[in-house]
Design a protein around this motif. Structure first.
Motif, short mmCIF file in Angstrom:
data_model
loop_
_atom_site.label_atom_id
_atom_site.label_comp_id
_atom_site.label_asym_id
_atom_site.label_seq_id
_atom_site.Cartn_x
_atom_site.Cartn_y
_atom_site.Cartn_z
N LEU A 252 0.83 -1.21 0.00
CA LEU A 252 0.00 0.00 0.00
C LEU A 252 0.86 1.26 0.00
O LEU A 252 2.06 1.22 0.23
CB LEU A 252 -0.90 0.01 1.24
N SER A 253 0.19 2.40 -0.22
CA SER A 253 0.87 3.70 -0.10
C SER A 253 0.77 4.21 1.33
O SER A 253 1.67 4.90 1.80
CB SER A 253 0.26 4.70 -1.06
N ASP A 254 -0.32 3.91 2.01
CA ASP A 254 -0.49 4.27 3.43
C ASP A 254 -1.72 3.54 3.96
O ASP A 254 -2.39 2.80 3.23
CB ASP A 254 -0.60 5.80 3.63
N PHE A 255 -2.05 3.77 5.23
CA PHE A 255 -3.19 3.10 5.85
C PHE A 255 -4.36 4.05 6.07
O PHE A 255 -5.28 3.76 6.84
CB PHE A 255 -2.77 2.49 7.20
N GLY A 256 -4.34 5.19 5.38
CA GLY A 256 -5.33 6.23 5.63
C GLY A 256 -6.77 5.80 5.45
O GLY A 256 -7.65 6.29 6.17
N ARG A 257 -7.04 4.91 4.51
CA ARG A 257 -8.42 4.51 4.25
C ARG A 257 -8.66 3.03 4.57
O ARG A 257 -9.52 2.39 3.97
CB ARG A 257 -8.79 4.82 2.80
N TYR A 258 -7.87 2.53 5.51
CA TYR A 258 -8.01 1.13 5.94
C TYR A 258 -8.22 1.08 7.45
O TYR A 258 -7.44 1.68 8.20
CB TYR A 258 -6.75 0.34 5.61
N PRO A 259 -9.22 0.35 7.92
CA PRO A 259 -9.31 0.10 9.37
C PRO A 259 -8.15 -0.79 9.80
O PRO A 259 -7.66 -1.61 9.00
CB PRO A 259 -10.65 -0.61 9.54
N PRO A 260 -7.68 -0.67 11.03
CA PRO A 260 -6.48 -1.40 11.45
C PRO A 260 -6.62 -2.91 11.46
O PRO A 260 -5.61 -3.62 11.42
CB PRO A 260 -6.22 -0.86 12.86
N ASN A 261 -7.83 -3.43 11.48
CA ASN A 261 -7.99 -4.89 11.43
C ASN A 261 -7.93 -5.42 9.99
O ASN A 261 -7.85 -6.62 9.77
CB ASN A 261 -9.30 -5.33 12.09
N ILE A 262 -7.92 -4.51 9.00
CA ILE A 262 -7.80 -4.90 7.60
C ILE A 262 -6.37 -4.72 7.11
O ILE A 262 -5.82 -5.56 6.39
CB ILE A 262 -8.76 -4.08 6.71
N ALA A 263 -5.73 -3.63 7.50
CA ALA A 263 -4.35 -3.36 7.09
C ALA A 263 -3.62 -2.65 8.22
O ALA A 263 -4.18 -1.77 8.87
CB ALA A 263 -4.33 -2.50 5.82
N ASN A 264 -2.37 -3.01 8.43
CA ASN A 264 -1.57 -2.43 9.51
C ASN A 264 -0.10 -2.68 9.25
O ASN A 264 0.27 -3.51 8.41
CB ASN A 264 -1.99 -3.00 10.87
N VAL A 265 0.74 -1.97 9.98
CA VAL A 265 2.18 -2.01 9.72
C VAL A 265 2.80 -3.37 10.07
O VAL A 265 3.84 -3.73 9.54
CB VAL A 265 2.88 -0.86 10.49
N SER A 266 2.16 -4.14 10.92
CA SER A 266 2.69 -5.46 11.27
C SER A 266 2.54 -6.46 10.13
O SER A 266 3.41 -7.29 9.89
CB SER A 266 1.99 -6.00 12.52
N LYS A 267 1.43 -6.37 9.42
CA LYS A 267 1.10 -7.35 8.39
C LYS A 267 1.52 -6.91 6.99
O LYS A 267 1.91 -7.74 6.15
CB LYS A 267 -0.41 -7.63 8.41
N ASP A 268 1.47 -5.62 6.71
CA ASP A 268 1.52 -5.14 5.34
C ASP A 268 2.80 -4.34 5.04
O ASP A 268 3.58 -4.03 5.94
CB ASP A 268 0.27 -4.31 5.05
N VAL A 269 2.97 -4.00 3.76
CA VAL A 269 4.18 -3.33 3.28
C VAL A 269 3.80 -1.97 2.70
O VAL A 269 2.85 -1.87 1.92
CB VAL A 269 4.88 -4.17 2.20
N ILE A 270 4.55 -0.94 3.09
CA ILE A 270 4.38 0.39 2.51
C ILE A 270 5.39 0.55 1.38
O ILE A 270 6.58 0.34 1.57
CB ILE A 270 4.58 1.49 3.56
N ALA A 271 4.89 0.92 0.20
CA ALA A 271 5.76 1.11 -0.97
C ALA A 271 5.74 2.58 -1.37
O ALA A 271 4.74 3.28 -1.18
CB ALA A 271 5.27 0.26 -2.14
N PRO A 272 6.83 3.07 -1.95
CA PRO A 272 6.86 4.47 -2.38
C PRO A 272 5.99 4.70 -3.61
O PRO A 272 5.68 3.77 -4.35
CB PRO A 272 8.34 4.70 -2.72
N TYR A 273 5.60 5.95 -3.81
CA TYR A 273 5.00 6.36 -5.06
C TYR A 273 6.10 6.42 -6.12
O TYR A 273 7.27 6.64 -5.80
CB TYR A 273 4.39 7.75 -4.94
N LYS A 274 5.71 6.28 -7.37
CA LYS A 274 6.66 6.59 -8.44
C LYS A 274 6.64 8.10 -8.64
O LYS A 274 5.57 8.69 -8.85
CB LYS A 274 6.30 5.89 -9.74
N HIS A 275 7.80 8.73 -8.57
CA HIS A 275 7.83 10.19 -8.74
C HIS A 275 7.37 10.55 -10.15
O HIS A 275 7.59 9.80 -11.11
CB HIS A 275 9.22 10.74 -8.46
N VAL A 276 6.72 11.71 -10.28
CA VAL A 276 6.23 12.13 -11.59
C VAL A 276 7.05 13.28 -12.17
O VAL A 276 6.94 13.57 -13.37
CB VAL A 276 4.73 12.53 -11.53
#
Length: 488
Positions: A252-276
């Motif tokens: 993901l890009s962040d967890f802003g639109r995810y409840p913590p029981n669906i996505a969180n830093v323990s389970k998931d990976v944060i990836a960078p945006y591709k710069h434009v």
């Protein structure tokens, strides 16, 4: 006579007790002295002094503890090791090759979204020639699934020069992770609007088909998807399917639109945006030749957590060496942003509708020191990369105080700025997407981040099997409902 003897005995007894107490006290203090020496605790921890000649960026409004992103080091040998880290590009200890099994999903879920047509019975394009091109503009910022799918396909072709953090395996029993190659962000950007006279749009229809395909597959059923991973980098992508596929690891890009029981830093990976914006190649600029002190160009009026943009606009708009204006990709917006960031010392990265944006990564490749004002932001590879070496972090509550932010930025002088700018040059490759991928680029860094999730993923699987001999069908159905208790 008897009284004299009693008195003498009393005096002797008191003296003996006093002597014993004194000896015991001396032994007690000596023992603690040797214990403390043996732990080698740095006296600076007690005196409050800091021998580090390069102070970390710290913001303190006087009402809260200073925000220091580094932890105290208690052991001399560890301190020496940590002192060497800033000289390294990144502390990536995991060098084992990640083994990934990838579903051969029908092309409608991936490259067909790029108008590619399958030929010869293969569901994948020939990645040695005529590679389907991803749409440009802002579409590119969420193109992560495209780059890692290309890299995984290339891992099977020996004559493609590429880095080797991952290989595709054809036997799922050999795999560390199982990849679901759905181009979720592209599907959202292309199909999110409902087609007239249809109950649901094509994006929702694709998600429903994906859930049906994956959850009915034997590989998913084996561990309820705990060993799967899916890329959903756009905050609105996989909007309905995420509720059914939540046991998988998300990229993901962040967890802003995810409840913590669906996505969180323990389970998931944060990836960078591709710069434009364009990277600053052959950058010879310095503190004096970048005339703009602080730069921001983008949407100013945002919902949710983006209120700070509006507040900062009114606080900074009249500062003579600050560029803070509305901007978009239209009317040559990307070229203007490129020129502006390349000419600026500091670039603002303020929370908008979500905690993150591609503006941070545009700043990094521009060698413009990022000023991050986003309290809920999660950053790519932060377990191995110290962002405080090249970013300034400011709490939103502090940033919106009158004169606070501009005074802070003006207090950072040439030497400190130059040190942070040089570090930006060292790390910029970590945020570069390309094909074929190269050692230490964004594609390889994401694969390494996924590899670091393998032990935790296996732990979840092993714990879930504890009562496999006694669990009932009803209990199995209840476990499929996302909840904090069912995370493991």
């Amino acid at each position: 006579m008897g009284e004299r003897i009693k008195s003498s005995l009393g005096i002797i007894t008191r003296k003996s007790l006093l002597s014993l107490f004194t000896i015991a006290s001396i032994l007690f203090f000596l023992s603690w002295f040797f214990v403390l020496r043996s732990t080698s605790i740095d006296s600076n921890l007690f005196t409050g002094t800091n021998t580090n000649s390069n102070p970390l960026p710290v913001v303190n409004n006087g009402n809260s503890e200073p925000r220091i992103r580094n932890r105290a080091i208690l052991n001399d040998s560890v301190e020496e090791e940590e002192a060497e880290l800033p000289q390294k590009k990144c502390n990536t200890k995991n060098k084992e090759i990640l083994k990934v099994f990838m579903y051969d999903l029908p092309p409608e879920f991936h490259f067909e979204l790029l108008d590619w047509k399958a030929q010869g019975g293969s569901v994948w394009p020939d990645v040695t020639k005529n590679i389907p091109q991803y749409p440009g503009g802002l579409n590119l910022q969420h193109s992560i699934e495209y780059w890692i799918t290309l890299d995984l396909l290339a891992s099977e072709i020996s004559n493609i020069p590429r880095a080797s953090s991952v290989i595709r395996v054809r036997n799922s029993t050999e795999a560390d992770f199982i990849f679901v190659p759905f181009f979720a962000s592209l599907s959202y950007n292309k199909f999110s609007k409902k087609t007239p006279h249809k109950k649901k749009g094509n994006d929702r229809a694709l998600q429903d088909k994906l859930v049906d395909y994956v959850t009915n597959h034997e590989l998913w059923k084996q561990y309820q998807g705990k060993d799967h991973f899916i890329v959903a980098h756009h905050p609105n992508s996989l909007l309905t399917a995420r509720m059914k596929l939540w046991r998988a690891t998300f990229i993901l890009s962040d967890f802003g639109r995810y409840p913590p029981n669906i996505a969180n830093v323990s389970k998931d990976v944060i990836a960078p945006y591709k710069h434009v914006i364009k990277p600053y190649v052959n950058d010879t600029s310095d503190f004096e030749t970048r005339p703009t002190l602080l730069y921001f160009q983008g949407a100013i009026y945002r919902k949710d957590g983006g209120f700070a943009r509006q507040e900062l606009f009114y606080l900074l708009k009249d500062e003579k060496d600050v560029h803070f204006t509305f901007g978009s990709v239209q009317r040559n917006g990307i070229n203007k942003a490129t020129q502006g960031m390349h000419a600026s010392k500091f670039c603002l990265n303020i929370a908008g509708d979500t905690p993150s944006s591609n503006r941070l990564f545009d700043a990094i490749v521009s060698h413009c020191v990022p000023v991050i004002i986003s309290d809920e932001i999660e950053l790519p590879y932060e377990d191995v990369l110290d962002y405080s070496e090249f970013c300034i972090f400011v709490r939103t509550s502090d940033a919106v105080k009158e004169h606070f932010l501009i005074n802070l930025i003006r207090s950072i002088k040439k030497d400190e700025w130059s040190r942070m700018r040089e570090r930006l040059k060292e790390v910029e490759d970590f945020f570069e997407f390309q094909y074929p991928s190269k050692e230490g680029d964004a594609v390889q860094m994401i694969w390494q981040a996924v590899a670091r999730k393998v032990p935790a993923m296996r732990l979840r699987i092993h714990k879930s099997k504890r009562f496999s001999h006694t669990v009932t069908k009803k209990e199995q159905e209840l476990k499929s409902i996302p909840s904090p208790r069912n995370f493991w």
